[in-house]
Enzyme design. Structure first.
Site, PDB file in Angstrom:
ATOM      1  CE  LYS A   1       0.671   6.708  -2.210  1.00  0.00           C
ATOM      2  NZ  LYS A   1      -0.511   7.277  -1.533  1.00  0.00           N
TER       3      LYS A   1
ATOM      4  N   GLY B   1       0.831  -1.193   0.000  1.00  0.00           N
ATOM      5  CA  GLY B   1       0.000   0.000   0.000  1.00  0.00           C
ATOM      6  C   GLY B   1       0.869   1.249   0.000  1.00  0.00           C
ATOM      7  CB  SER B   2       0.127   4.702   1.074  1.00  0.00           C
ATOM      8  OG  SER B   2      -1.034   4.759   0.278  1.00  0.00           O
ATOM      9  CB  THR B   3       4.163   1.485   3.698  1.00  0.00           C
ATOM     10  OG1 THR B   3       3.971   0.250   3.008  1.00  0.00           O
ATOM     11  CG2 THR B   3       3.142   1.560   4.832  1.00  0.00           C
TER      12      THR B   3
END
Lengths: 367, 625
Positions: free
Chosen positions: B325, B321-323
């Protein structure tokens, strides 16, 4: 042309003696494998029976031709055996921490058993040439030393230290028999006395420990030491007349280790007592005397040395195996000829007897 | 001289054979004398010893090494248990003995008999286990009446004792009986059938150190099977004590926090790679396995849909997920497709080809630079960074950050995770890579998979300035007399391929995630501890962008997993954590509070009294009862 004297001189007594020992061996083996727990291994008895018939054929084959041909064949057969020893290191069956068996189709055998005979023949080939009554000097002993060291190293790599040591003992006996020149003998002993402590110094701690346990089984009361005690109890409890066939109690319930191979003598001694064990030991003594008589009767060096060699081989195996069972020697895996279970051992012993018969029946022929 | 050099002839050899005959005769005389000694002189004594097969071996099991945490707090111990054994050869008449014994054991004689029958085939001279772990009262009753109970013996046996039930169960593991396959494998040369060996976790990995070496006794027994003499003893060598890197207090708190959810959490010391806590939920009770787990219990554990036996911290693979990024941001900065001045507009969606990719925030984030993009987790910003990088460059960075390969932690069955490349997809599915897929990858969705441990190592590397340490659970191994057998040193396995300047930019963004006005995890701010982190939400199913249902209306098993990776304090961090909560929807809602509590527990606890710790250690190295 077939010489009728071959039949006339045939050593029926020697063959009869060998077969008698073989029969005693089979009876003892039957008892050992029947008592095996948790499941009796009677299959082993029938396998051994099969090996005995193969052995009989090998024995006959070993006396049909004139043994002097072996003088020529000694070196090629030696190198074939060395090749087999190398093969066993790469392709041998791995069992119980070592690689000793070559598998060919349904058969498995130990090349190290054949090597013993090859070494005897090679040494006889070398020593029977140009031997002087002063004995062999160090220079002259270099080649025999090479002949001995190569197989000993290869067998040690398997590792099978019992057999390696046996080869050294057999070869040593032959060499002492053909005589080592006095000064050379002193040098050999002296260099041995220097080398052994030196080697000890370079050994790793665990290797030293293994050797100490080997020399003194009491250092390993849960392993070798325990086996020796149980073997002594088995032999001693046989007393004068034994507990009777199939009545051994130590043999039963796995109190004896390796009871159908290394400790087979304990099974016999427990069930047949002092009378039985003395009988077997006496028969072996007669066999060894008989072998030496054959050597004595031979009129040329090669045959004499071969006869001495195979007799030495039987002698050492009997002496070490029975001595080990009675707690006189370290625990080593040396089979009792014709008694211990094992096809390769039966086969090599049978060939030895065949060679003795061969030398014996041709003793009338002069060089 | 002439005589001296005479050629050896047959006559000469004949003379030498006489010598051989004498040697052989002498040797055989030795054999005969020995036979007379053993069979005639000592015969009676050996016959007596053989009648009862009196000389027997008893094995002495070594006490297994204990497990401690980093502060020398005991995690796993041994407790004495009394086992009732019977030796059939001595227990005659068998049924009468069993009937008497049944009074004390409060078990019907027939049950005992059937138990014996199960072990049929074993030697009648070997003691067989009748009942394990009987109480002291039973022990006393049997000991008092032992002359009435031939062949019955009570052995003290050390059983494993997991002091904190269910705690660190995945990390510590459990013991179970060695299987025939394991016996044959040759990996356990000193073990025999019936032995307990470590099957999971540290118990398995450090089996060789923990086990110790079996000893034994040669004893003489009488007709009742009672030992009359001990002939020889070889002492057992106790196993070594293993000190793990975990902090027991943090571990327990972490498991409490995970209680009731399905997920995992990992805490690492950034400067060394030492694991401070490693938890997976749901857990199981290791004490179940002590004394043998029943089939029913095992089936129950295995058939549980939440798979309590699986260690999600190292085996669970989730889209990060956004981790993720963090990687996209640093890759973009390093490759120069963006810099600190780059500002992109976020209207709440991004059009790529003929498809529309939405941002998580309706209406968008407006003008966004790299720091704001990290702080607010702006999808549109990272769609564009990903598009400029392309999948393969992005994958190169992800791999350099340690994803896609096991971290090398010393635990079994660590998962690889997955970092897709164009070539991988072509090979795997036969379909070429689609440009739009890169956009999903850039925000950590799509084929991407990572384990909580991998993410923890990653965020620890970000925290410490770019050094990736191999995560380790072992601090040291000590012998029972206090000697250090092994000390585990930190091992550098790689460096993040990033410049300090770019790393600091992203770290500022991570600080704002928790501490900024619009940070996605601002709810997890602590007054006294500066936390930096990154939230993540990983979709379980890929959804059509234009028919997004609010998470709350989704069935639970389709809801997204929640992630939070963090480190604290932001300056000179001493703890890095990764938390995943399965179907926890949003990282900020479920995962971040857990991480916050973990950090609080670890950093706010009173400093360990080092003197006390040393004291404990000294106690623990004393004799093993």
């Amino acid at each position: 042309m077939f010489d009728r004297r071959l039949i006339q001189y045939f050593d029926w007594g020697l063959m009869g003696l060998a077969i008698l020992i073989g029969c005693i061996g089979l009876v003892t083996l039957y008892s050992a494998v029947t008592a095996e727990t948790p499941t009796p291994q009677k299959m082993l008895f029938f396998k051994q029976l099969l090996w005995f018939s193969v052995g009989l054929v090998a024995m006959v084959a070993a006396f049909l031709f004139n043994y002097k041909m072996l003088d020529r064949w000694a070196q090629p057969s030696y190198f074939v055996c060395i090749a087999l020893l190398i093969a066993v290191l790469f392709f041998g069956k791995y069992a119980g921490g070592s690689r000793r068996w070559l598998i060919i189709g349904p058969l498995s055998f130990q090349p190290s058993e054949l090597v013993k005979i090859a070494v005897i023949l090679s040494l006889a080939h070398y020593y029977s040439r140009d031997a002087k009554t002063r004995g062999f000097t160090l220079r002259e002993l270099i080649r025999p030393l090479m002949i001995i060291i190569l197989p000993v190293l290869l067998i040690s790599l398997q590792p099978d230290l019992g057999t390696a040591g046996l080869v050294v003992l057999i070869a040593g006996s032959i060499t002492v028999f053909v005589k080592i020149e006095r000064r050379s003998f002193i040098y050999l002993i002296a260099s041995g006395a220097v080398l052994v402590p030196l080697i000890w110094f370079f050994l790793k701690e665990y290797q030293k420990k293994r050797i100490l346990v080997f020399l003194d089984p009491d250092r390993d009361p849960l392993g070798a030491g325990y086996h020796i005690i149980q073997s002594k109890i088995a032999i001693g409890s046989g007393m004068l007349s034994g507990k009777g066939f199939l009545k051994g109690t130590q043999n039963a319930l796995s109190f004896l280790p390796e009871e159908h191979t290394d400790f087979i003598f304990s099974v016999l001694a427990e069930e047949w007592g002092f009378l039985g064990s003395v009988t077997l030991v006496l028969l072996f003594l007669i066999l060894i005397f008989w072998g030496l008589t054959v050597a004595h009767g031979c009129r040329e060096p090669f045959g004499t040395i071969v006869a001495v060699g195979v007799t030495a081989m039987i002698f050492w195996q009997v002496f070490i195996n029975i001595g080990m069972s009675m707690g006189l020697f370290p625990v080593v895996g040396v089979p009792l000829p014709f008694v211990s279970y094992g096809g390769s051992s039966v086969l090599s012993t049978a060939v030895c007897i065949g060679l003795l018969l061969n030398v014996s029946m041709r003793r009338f022929m002069l060089e | 001289m002439v005589k001296y050099l005479k050629t050896a002839d047959a006559e000469w050899y004949k003379q030498r054979i006489t010598g051989l005959i004498i040697c052989a005769l002498a040797a055989f005389v030795v054999l005969f004398i020995r036979l007379i000694y053993l069979q005639v002189i000592m015969g009676d004594e050996f016959r007596r010893l053989s009648l009862n097969n009196s000389i027997r071996l008893q094995s002495i099991d070594p006490p297994r090494g204990r497990l401690y945490d980093r502060n020398n707090d005991l995690l796993v111990d041994n407790r004495p248990a009394f086992d009732v054994n019977i030796t059939l050869k001595d227990a005659q008449p068998l049924y009468r003995t069993l009937e008497k014994l049944s009074q004390y054991l409060k078990t019907p004689a027939d049950t005992l008999l059937s138990k014996i029958k199960q072990t049929r085939g074993a030697s009648a001279y070997k003691p067989r286990l009748l009942k394990q772990d009987v109480g002291r009262d039973t022990l006393a009753a049997i000991e008092v009446n032992k002359y009435d109970l031939p062949g019955v013996s009570v052995n003290v046996n050390l059983l494993r004792h997991y002091i904190h039930e269910r705690k660190a169960a995945h990390l510590i593991g459990y013991l179970s009986e060695i299987s025939p396959d394991e016996l044959k494998s040759g990996s356990y040369p000193d073990s025999r059938s019936g032995d307990l060996i470590g099957k999971f976790g540290a118990e398995k990995v450090y089996e060789n150190s923990l086990r110790g070496k079996r000893g034994g006794r040669q004893v003489e027994v009488n007709a009742n099977g009672l030992v009359v003499r001990i002939l020889k003893t070889v002492d057992a060598e106790p196993g070594h004590n293993v000190f793990l890197t975990i902090d027991q207090q943090l571990q327990h708190r972490t498991e409490e926090l995970l209680d009731g959810v399905v997920g995992a959490a990992v805490a690492i010391e950034p400067g060394t790679g030492q694991i401070l806590a490693l938890a997976s939920s749901p857990s199981y009770d290791q004490n179940f396995f002590v004394g043998g787990i029943t089939h029913e219990q095992w089936d129950l554990l295995i058939s549980n849909p939440f798979r309590p036996m699986s260690n999600r911290a190292i085996q669970g693979e989730y889209p990060p997920g956004s981790t993720y990024k963090i990687i996209t941001a640093l890759a973009g900065l390093e490759e120069g497709v963006i810099d600190e001045k780059t500002i992109l507009n976020c209207p709440g969606y991004y059009r790529f080809g003929n498809r529309v990719y939405r941002d998580w925030k309706k209406g968008g984030h407006g003008k966004v630079d790299i720091i704001k993009a990290v702080e607010e987790s702006c999808d549109v910003f990272f769609y564009q960074v990903g598009q400029r990088l392309g999948v393969d460059r992005l994958a190169w960075y992800a791999k350099a950050f340690g994803l896609g390969t096991p971290t090398g932690i010393n635990l079994d069955q660590e998962a690889h995770g997955l970092i897709p490349t164009a070539a991988w997809k072509k090979k795997r599915t036969g379909v070429p890579w689609q440009g739009g897929e890169t956009l999903s990858i850039a925000i950590g969705q799509g084929f991407n998979l990572a384990t909580p441990l991998q993410m923890a190592v990653l965020v620890a590397a970000v925290a410490n300035g770019g050094n990736r340490y191999r995560p380790m659970i072992l601090d040291r191994i000590k012998s029972v007399d206090g000697q250090i057998i092994q000390k585990n040193e930190p091992k550098l396995i790689g460096k993040l391929p990033v410049s300090p300047f770019n790393l600091d930019l992203v770290k500022l963004g991570l600080w704002k995630v928790v501490n900024g006005e619009n940070g996605t995890a601002r709810g997890s701010r602590l007054a006294d501890i500066d936390i930096s982190g990154k939230t993540g939400t990983s979709q379980v199913i890929s959804r059509k962008e234009d028919e997004m249902l609010p998470e709350e209306d989704m069935p639970v098993h389709l809801r997204a997993h929640a992630w939070f990776v963090a480190y604290a304090p932001s300056e000179n961090p001493s703890i890095a954590v990764a938390v995943v909560v399965e179907h926890g929807e949003h990282g900020s809602g479920t995962a971040a509070p857990i991480a916050k509590e973990m950090i609080k527990t670890y950093l706010r606890k009173p400093p360990v009294n080092t003197q006390l710790a040393t004291q404990n250690e000294a106690d623990s190295t004393g004799g093993d009862g």
